[in-house]
Design a protein around this motif. Structure first.
Motif, PDB file in Angstrom:
ATOM      1  N   SER A  22       0.838  -1.202   0.000  1.00 62.33           N
ATOM      2  CA  SER A  22       0.000   0.000   0.000  1.00 62.33           C
ATOM      3  C   SER A  22       0.874   1.253   0.000  1.00 62.33           C
ATOM      4  O   SER A  22       0.631   2.199  -0.761  1.00 62.33           O
ATOM      5  CB  SER A  22      -0.924  -0.022   1.211  1.00 62.33           C
ATOM      6  N   TRP A  23       1.893   1.267   0.847  1.00 62.26           N
ATOM      7  CA  TRP A  23       2.828   2.392   0.868  1.00 62.26           C
ATOM      8  C   TRP A  23       3.523   2.547  -0.492  1.00 62.26           C
ATOM      9  O   TRP A  23       3.549   3.634  -1.057  1.00 62.26           O
ATOM     10  CB  TRP A  23       3.887   2.203   1.973  1.00 62.26           C
ATOM     11  N   PRO A  58      14.718  -3.707   6.185  1.00 62.03           N
ATOM     12  CA  PRO A  58      15.071  -4.580   7.312  1.00 62.03           C
ATOM     13  C   PRO A  58      14.170  -4.293   8.514  1.00 62.03           C
ATOM     14  O   PRO A  58      13.688  -3.180   8.692  1.00 62.03           O
ATOM     15  CB  PRO A  58      16.526  -4.206   7.606  1.00 62.03           C
ATOM     16  N   PHE A  59      13.946  -5.308   9.323  1.00 60.91           N
ATOM     17  CA  PHE A  59      13.141  -5.183  10.537  1.00 60.91           C
ATOM     18  C   PHE A  59      11.824  -4.459  10.261  1.00 60.91           C
ATOM     19  O   PHE A  59      11.413  -3.559  10.997  1.00 60.91           O
ATOM     20  CB  PHE A  59      13.938  -4.488  11.644  1.00 60.91           C
ATOM     21  N   HIS A  60      11.172  -4.883   9.190  1.00 54.61           N
ATOM     22  CA  HIS A  60       9.940  -4.235   8.718  1.00 54.61           C
ATOM     23  C   HIS A  60       8.853  -4.157   9.785  1.00 54.61           C
ATOM     24  O   HIS A  60       8.079  -3.216   9.813  1.00 54.61           O
ATOM     25  CB  HIS A  60       9.397  -4.982   7.500  1.00 54.61           C
ATOM     26  N   PHE A  61       8.797  -5.136  10.658  1.00 54.14           N
ATOM     27  CA  PHE A  61       7.739  -5.186  11.674  1.00 54.14           C
ATOM     28  C   PHE A  61       7.806  -3.983  12.616  1.00 54.14           C
ATOM     29  O   PHE A  61       6.801  -3.609  13.209  1.00 54.14           O
ATOM     30  CB  PHE A  61       7.819  -6.501  12.457  1.00 54.14           C
ATOM     31  N   GLN A  62       8.981  -3.362  12.724  1.00 53.10           N
ATOM     32  CA  GLN A  62       9.113  -2.173  13.562  1.00 53.10           C
ATOM     33  C   GLN A  62       8.512  -0.932  12.901  1.00 53.10           C
ATOM     34  O   GLN A  62       8.345   0.090  13.549  1.00 53.10           O
ATOM     35  CB  GLN A  62      10.589  -1.909  13.883  1.00 53.10           C
ATOM     36  N   GLY A  90      -1.559  -1.189  11.359  1.00 54.03           N
ATOM     37  CA  GLY A  90      -1.805  -1.679  10.009  1.00 54.03           C
ATOM     38  C   GLY A  90      -1.246  -0.808   8.905  1.00 54.03           C
ATOM     39  O   GLY A  90      -1.449  -1.088   7.728  1.00 54.03           O
ATOM     40  N   ALA A  91      -0.524   0.263   9.265  1.00 56.11           N
ATOM     41  CA  ALA A  91       0.057   1.156   8.255  1.00 56.11           C
ATOM     42  C   ALA A  91       1.581   1.104   8.325  1.00 56.11           C
ATOM     43  O   ALA A  91       2.167   1.052   9.413  1.00 56.11           O
ATOM     44  CB  ALA A  91      -0.424   2.585   8.469  1.00 56.11           C
ATOM     45  N   PHE A  92       2.200   1.131   7.160  1.00 54.12           N
ATOM     46  CA  PHE A  92       3.661   1.115   7.060  1.00 54.12           C
ATOM     47  C   PHE A  92       4.187   2.537   7.157  1.00 54.12           C
ATOM     48  O   PHE A  92       3.687   3.444   6.485  1.00 54.12           O
ATOM     49  CB  PHE A  92       4.091   0.474   5.746  1.00 54.12           C
ATOM     50  N   GLN A  93       5.209   2.723   7.988  1.00 53.05           N
ATOM     51  CA  GLN A  93       5.825   4.036   8.186  1.00 53.05           C
ATOM     52  C   GLN A  93       7.207   4.041   7.534  1.00 53.05           C
ATOM     53  O   GLN A  93       8.137   3.435   8.055  1.00 53.05           O
ATOM     54  CB  GLN A  93       5.953   4.343   9.687  1.00 53.05           C
ATOM     55  N   ALA A  94       7.319   4.693   6.410  1.00 57.13           N
ATOM     56  CA  ALA A  94       8.601   4.777   5.703  1.00 57.13           C
ATOM     57  C   ALA A  94       9.386   5.987   6.203  1.00 57.13           C
ATOM     58  O   ALA A  94       8.837   6.889   6.825  1.00 57.13           O
ATOM     59  CB  ALA A  94       8.361   4.900   4.205  1.00 57.13           C
ATOM     60  N   ASP A  95      10.655   5.991   5.896  1.00 57.33           N
ATOM     61  CA  ASP A  95      11.485   7.155   6.182  1.00 57.33           C
ATOM     62  C   ASP A  95      12.006   7.716   4.857  1.00 57.33           C
ATOM     63  O   ASP A  95      11.692   7.198   3.774  1.00 57.33           O
ATOM     64  CB  ASP A  95      12.625   6.810   7.147  1.00 57.33           C
ATOM     65  N   GLU A  96      12.800   8.752   4.952  1.00 55.32           N
ATOM     66  CA  GLU A  96      13.329   9.428   3.767  1.00 55.32           C
ATOM     67  C   GLU A  96      14.177   8.488   2.903  1.00 55.32           C
ATOM     68  O   GLU A  96      14.133   8.547   1.678  1.00 55.32           O
ATOM     69  CB  GLU A  96      14.160  10.630   4.216  1.00 55.32           C
ATOM     70  N   ASN A  97      14.942   7.609   3.539  1.00 58.96           N
ATOM     71  CA  ASN A  97      15.787   6.679   2.779  1.00 58.96           C
ATOM     72  C   ASN A  97      14.950   5.719   1.938  1.00 58.96           C
ATOM     73  O   ASN A  97      15.279   5.452   0.779  1.00 58.96           O
ATOM     74  CB  ASN A  97      16.701   5.892   3.717  1.00 58.96           C
ATOM     75  N   LEU A  98      13.875   5.191   2.509  1.00 58.95           N
ATOM     76  CA  LEU A  98      13.025   4.270   1.758  1.00 58.95           C
ATOM     77  C   LEU A  98      12.283   5.004   0.642  1.00 58.95           C
ATOM     78  O   LEU A  98      12.140   4.478  -0.465  1.00 58.95           O
ATOM     79  CB  LEU A  98      12.038   3.569   2.689  1.00 58.95           C
TER      80      LEU A  98
END
Length: 176
Positions: A22-23, A146-150, A155-163
């Motif tokens: 979704s992200w 890596p360590f995606h579960f963190q 239920g929403a994925f939190q990305a950072d600037e690098n991703l």
């Protein structure tokens, strides 16, 4: 506009592939270079390869194969969102790739992978060995989580600037 099909490889209940896909799908839509479609292999429900003829012949006999063939044929590029299970990719994506042959030819493919410390990179390396004989064109840029579960909350994925930067680089290469 070229069609980018995002394939969600994981099918197990509670899978992280849904929020991650979704992200990524929202990143692809913001990118603007593609008409974006999503295929969830859990919904597609391809049985373990059940066609009596070799996929190269395109002599399909099953309705699910005709549907899958039409989806892949209509796509110009792909992104496979895959977990890493026991240092490899899930059988569902191998099965989906093996169902067809000519429909994949010449189409670029990128990977969004997730897992533990390796972030799914071992699964991607193995998948590259699978897509090359299908004459697909894997791009160098990938999104490895890596360590995606963190990164999944509510239920929403939190990305950072690098991703986000990695997603843009991969989408730019797929569009090129």
């Amino acid at each position: 506009m070229p069609r980018l099909t995002v394939i969600i490889a994981a099918t197990r209940p509670g899978r992280a592939g849904l929020p991650i896909a979704s992200w990524f799908t929202s990143q692809a839509r913001v990118h603007g270079g593609f008409d974006v479609a999503v295929v969830d292999l859990a919904e597609l429900q391809l049985p373990l390869l059940d066609e009596p003829n070799h996929p190269r012949l395109r002599q399909y006999t099953r309705e699910h194969t005709f549907r899958w063939s039409a989806i892949v044929e209509a796509s110009d590029a792909f992104v496979i969102v895959t977990p890493e299970y026991n240092h490899g990719y899930p059988a569902t994506i191998k099965n989906a790739l093996d169902y067809l042959h000519q429909e994949w030819h010449g189409k670029p493919v990128g990977f969004v992978s997730y897992g533990g410390v390796a972030g799914g990179t071992r699964a991607v390396q193995q998948l590259k060995q699978v897509v090359l004989p299908l004459r697909m064109l894997p791009v160098v840029e990938t999104v490895s989580i890596p360590f995606h579960f963190q990164r999944i909350t509510g239920g929403a994925f939190q990305a950072d600037e690098n991703l986000e930067s990695a997603a843009k680089a991969m989408l730019d290469e797929l569009a090129r």
